[in-house]
Scaffold this motif. Structure first.
Motif, PDB file in Angstrom:
ATOM      1  N   ASP A   1      73.824  97.165 123.551  1.00  0.00           N
ATOM      2  CA  ASP A   1      74.176  98.435 122.671  1.00  0.00           C
ATOM      3  C   ASP A   1      72.865  98.697 121.824  1.00  0.00           C
ATOM      4  O   ASP A   1      72.046  97.868 121.595  1.00  0.00           O
TER       5      ASP A   1
ATOM      6  N   SER B   1      77.050 101.400 123.765  1.00  0.00           N
ATOM      7  CA  SER B   1      77.343 101.893 122.338  1.00  0.00           C
ATOM      8  C   SER B   1      76.295 102.438 121.520  1.00  0.00           C
ATOM      9  O   SER B   1      75.257 101.580 121.447  1.00  0.00           O
TER      10      SER B   1
ATOM     11  N   LYS C   1      84.397 105.863 116.609  1.00  0.00           N
ATOM     12  CA  LYS C   1      85.494 105.121 117.334  1.00  0.00           C
ATOM     13  C   LYS C   1      85.926 103.993 116.403  1.00  0.00           C
ATOM     14  O   LYS C   1      87.454 103.987 116.324  1.00  0.00           O
TER      15      LYS C   1
ATOM     16  N   ASP D   1      78.978 105.613 117.442  1.00  0.00           N
ATOM     17  CA  ASP D   1      80.203 105.265 117.978  1.00  0.00           C
ATOM     18  C   ASP D   1      80.803 104.345 116.958  1.00  0.00           C
ATOM     19  O   ASP D   1      82.171 104.397 116.891  1.00  0.00           O
ATOM     20  N   TYR D   2      80.048 103.193 116.687  1.00  0.00           N
ATOM     21  CA  TYR D   2      80.784 102.170 115.578  1.00  0.00           C
ATOM     22  C   TYR D   2      79.966 102.094 114.446  1.00  0.00           C
ATOM     23  O   TYR D   2      78.867 102.043 114.424  1.00  0.00           O
TER      24      TYR D   2
END
Length: 313
Positions: free
Chosen positions: A26, A2, A115, A71-72
């Motif tokens: 990640d 990610s 996300k 993504d985050y």
């Protein structure tokens, strides 16, 4: 793998989260102006990109978000000193609220495919309302510009989620302790200050009678909670606000006694008058988070043992 952004990633919680994310492979981007964070907290890894920059730099932040399509996103950057927010309300407001709303606006307008966006709020939003334990539905009574900005940013997160279908969640941190907490920071947790005093043989200034009750939670449990709220299958349902704590009440005196037993050392204490505005009792109801599967692993003793072991490593 990610792609993750952590604002305030050189700080206590952000850098511990970065460690965990890097360990699981990640890619992590950290933005921190180092006003409170420490560069040595940042994981030494090819997976980490660090920018020494303020989140109030709108042009920089917009470019970063659009280019990386994270993504985050974990929003930890902030001026964490309550006293500083009282002394400089507008300057701290720009960091603690305006900058975060701007990031939401970029994500909304540019339709960025995030996300999950997690915002770190604080138990300070509850103020001195006497109802205990604090639930997410307890009365909000912010007593300082810091607490006002935290609550307002929370509401922006939740309402951007509801109005514009952004995957947002907010957390209210209680008294976190553990590795990488900076004892010289003006807003450091009492445990890191006591740790420093025990190690260096310094005198600890205890404000009030020591019967203040807090909900001390070990950093590893906090990171578990953050990943649960952003990464687990149940995270899709995780909107709104969540208390992150141990769900246990411990007085400062009891915590000191436990720490003296673990370290085998006596803390030299200088008792001072209680500080104006200090909240006497604060502990959390964590049943909302527990409903998603959160179960703290550490209690005050096992957390202190692990922290002391780390400090002496």
């Amino acid at each position: 793998m990610s792609n993750v952004l952590i604002t305030g990633g050189a700080g206590f919680v952000g850098s511990n989260l970065a460690d965990r994310l890097v360990a699981q492979g990640d890619k992590v981007t950290i933005v921190d102006d180092l006003s409170m964070g420490l560069v040595e907290n940042i994981p030494d890894s090819d997976l980490v990109t660090f920018y020494e920059e303020s989140i109030t730099n709108k042009e920089f932040m917009e470019h970063l978000l659009v280019k990386n399509k994270f993504d985050y996103i974990y929003l930890f950057a902030g001026v964490a000193s309550v006293a500083d927010s009282v002394a400089r309300p507008y300057e701290t407001h720009q960091v603690n609220q305006e900058a975060n709303v701007f990031l939401l606006e970029v994500i909304r307008k540019r339709k960025l495919p995030v996300k999950k966006i997690l915002f770190a709020s604080s138990a300070a939003v509850y103020g001195d309302d006497p109802q205990l334990p604090k639930t997410e539905l307890s009365r909000i009574k912010p007593l300082t510009p810091y607490a006002i900005d935290k609550f307002a940013s929370e509401r922006y997160m939740i309402d951007y989620g509801n109005l514009y279908d952004l995957p947002t969640v907010a957390v209210r941190f209680f008294n976190i302790f553990g590795p990488k907490q900076n004892p010289s920071s003006p807003y450091s947790g009492v445990i890191s200050i006591i740790t420093d005093c025990i190690r260096e043989g310094k005198t600890f200034n205890l404000y009030g009678d020591g019967e203040q009750v807090r909900d001390f939670v070990y950093i590893d449990d906090v990171i578990d909670a953050l990943l649960l709220l952003t990464r687990s299958d149940k995270a899709a349902e995780a909107h709104g606000t969540y208390n992150i704590a141990a769900g246990k009440k411990t007085s400062v005196n009891d915590m000191i006694a436990a720490y003296e037993k673990i370290t085998g050392k006596k803390l030299d204490i200088n008792q001072e008058a209680a500080r104006q505005g200090d909240i006497k009792y604060s502990y959390a109801d964590i049943s909302k988070l527990a409903g998603l599967g959160y179960k703290p692993v550490y209690n005050i003793e096992t957390g202190l043992e692990k922290y002391w072991e780390y400090i002496n490593k």
